[in-house]
Design an enzyme around this catalytic site. Structure first.
Site, mmCIF file in Angstrom:
data_model
loop_
_atom_site.group_PDB
_atom_site.id
_atom_site.type_symbol
_atom_site.label_atom_id
_atom_site.label_comp_id
_atom_site.label_asym_id
_atom_site.label_seq_id
_atom_site.Cartn_x
_atom_site.Cartn_y
_atom_site.Cartn_z
ATOM 1 N N ARG A 1 0.606 -1.268 -0.132
ATOM 2 C CA ARG A 1 0.158 -0.253 0.058
ATOM 3 C C ARG A 1 0.920 1.333 -0.016
ATOM 4 N NH1 ARG A 1 -2.854 4.138 2.728
ATOM 5 N NH2 ARG A 1 -5.046 4.233 1.938
ATOM 6 N N CYS A 2 1.818 1.211 0.607
ATOM 7 C CA CYS A 2 2.765 2.576 0.966
ATOM 8 C C CYS A 2 3.303 2.718 -0.563
ATOM 9 C CB CYS A 2 3.865 2.202 1.832
ATOM 10 S SG CYS A 2 3.660 2.127 3.514
ATOM 11 N N MET A 3 3.611 1.749 -1.105
ATOM 12 C CA MET A 3 4.442 1.884 -2.607
ATOM 13 C C MET A 3 3.476 2.326 -3.769
ATOM 14 S SD MET A 3 7.135 -0.981 -2.717
ATOM 15 C CE MET A 3 6.169 -2.461 -2.665
#
Length: 410
Positions: free
Chosen positions: A399-401
């Site tokens: 999700r962060c990426m």
């Protein structure tokens, strides 16, 4: 299902993902050095070649599942060229480098404007400049000379492959964020030029609910669109409560959100953003890190008719709060590491709770979090497992990426 007609269309965390923004890790990772990791918000040094292979495999897994992948660096270059604003971009980038010497600023500007390929110029601004690259005879300021052991004229931006944070998408717009640290706040400049000048995303085509010029901080990892009616925002190491209240007033005026839940998760590096401890993976299922449950406080922000907001601390269990807000009979909280204190701590550190949902019940995860992955599968979820041994060294997961640009409605 409504037709997607706007360049940004995001009304949930789980609607089928159609278009996503990534940044392929570049030479900025090779400008990480042990003595200055904390300054650049890293705990370790990834091996670039393997990090790029892992990231390429992540992007390919998304494409294989029907997702169109765009890249931040390419959109930024297209925006700069389309707007004819190369010199303006360089001037604004230089203004945020911290360089004081006029002679050095001129040398850097000449170097960047001397690059014919705007895409390569954008990559260079992300990479940073080592002191060995540019030599200016005389004209240095005291501050330039003071950090004699520091190897960079301009810091790299190694966190850029976490595209979730510099801006966040919701409804037909974005929050162009003011980030906690100077080293990451510079990243939002690329978003500014994309949303000002890009042929598809600029020139007023995308609503803006927050701006990088705001004085209080907010980051995209703390912003989760749970449904067309409900936004969750973390009060965290990186996001200020004042920002949430400010954002709420604008969203209630310009979107159909009915509730904004503010989650107090604490100012702790291991709980850096809300999405490192809590993500939505299906209509009625969430991943969660068990350590935050005990003292978790949640405030429900709702609109008044006069443009102001109501703020009320909720007193119910998290499962009941979420079920009620989402119109579900009940929801399931899937605990990272199956609730085991050792497994949950290890796998949360390696982003076991940071899943990217690409359709209801279909999630992208790191393969290394075996305990959490097993219980996700036992809960009926389909997992797309990708390697992240090098990528995870930056403390971020799938999700962060990724920054969704378009999701189908659910």
């Amino acid at each position: 299902m409504s037709e997607i007609t706007r360049p940004i269309h995001v009304k949930s965390e789980i609607g089928p993902l159609k278009k996503v923004l990534l940044h392929r890790p570049g030479k900025e990772l090779e400008n990480l050095v042990p003595d200055f990791l904390e300054r650049l918000l890293f705990d370790d040094i990834p091996y670039l070649e393997d990090a790029q292979k892992e990231h390429d495999a992540f992007a390919e897994a998304l494409r294989e599942n029907g997702v169109e992948v765009l890249y931040l660096e390419k959109l930024a270059a297209e925006a700069i060229d389309a707007g004819g604003v190369k010199e303006q971009f360089v001037d604004e980038w230089l203004a945020e480098t911290g360089v004081q010497s006029q002679a050095m600023l001129k040398a850097l500007k000449d170097y960047l404007l001397g690059m014919d390929d705007t895409y390569e110029m954008v990559l260079k601004t992300m990479e940073g400049f080592r002191k060995t690259e540019i030599e200016v005879e005389g004209g240095k300021s005291l501050s330039d000379l003071y950090e004699t052991d520091y190897p960079f004229i301009v810091d790299p931006m190694p966190n850029l492959y976490f595209t979730r944070d510099p801006f966040a998408t919701m409804y037909n717009g974005v929050t162009l964020n003011h980030m906690m640290s100077d080293t990451r706040n510079r990243e939002t400049l690329y978003g500014k030029f994309i949303f000002d000048h890009h042929p598809e995303y600029g020139n007023g085509k995308v609503d803006r609910f927050y701006d990088r010029e705001e004085l209080t901080r907010i980051e995209g990892g703390d912003e989760l669109v749970l449904s067309k009616d409900v936004l969750a925002v973390g009060i965290s190491q990186r996001t200020d409560a004042r920002s949430i209240e400010k954002l709420a007033g604008r969203l209630f005026k310009e979107t159909d959100f009915k509730h904004i839940f503010a989650f107090l998760i604490g100012e702790n590096r291991k709980f850096m953003h809300l999405d490192t401890v809590f993500t939505m993976v299906d209509y009625d299922k969430f991943t969660i890190h068990p350590e935050i449950e005990g003292g978790l406080k949640v405030w429900d922000i709702t609109p008044n008719g006069d443009g102001s907001v109501n703020i009320k601390e909720t007193e119910d269990e998290l499962e009941n709060i979420l079920a009620d807000a989402l119109g579900q009979d009940s929801v399931q909280l899937i605990r990272c590491g199956d609730g085991d204190p050792v497994a949950s701590a290890r796998e949360q550190w390696n982003d076991g709770s940071n899943t990217l949902t690409i359709a209801p019940g279909v999630v992208v995860v790191y393969d290394r979090n075996t305990v959490t992955n097993r219980i996700l599968e036992e809960a009926g979820l389909k997992l797309i497992k990708v390697r992240g041994s090098e990528l995870v060294r930056g403390r971020g997961g799938p999700r962060c990426m990724s920054m969704p640009l378009q999701r189908e409605d659910i």
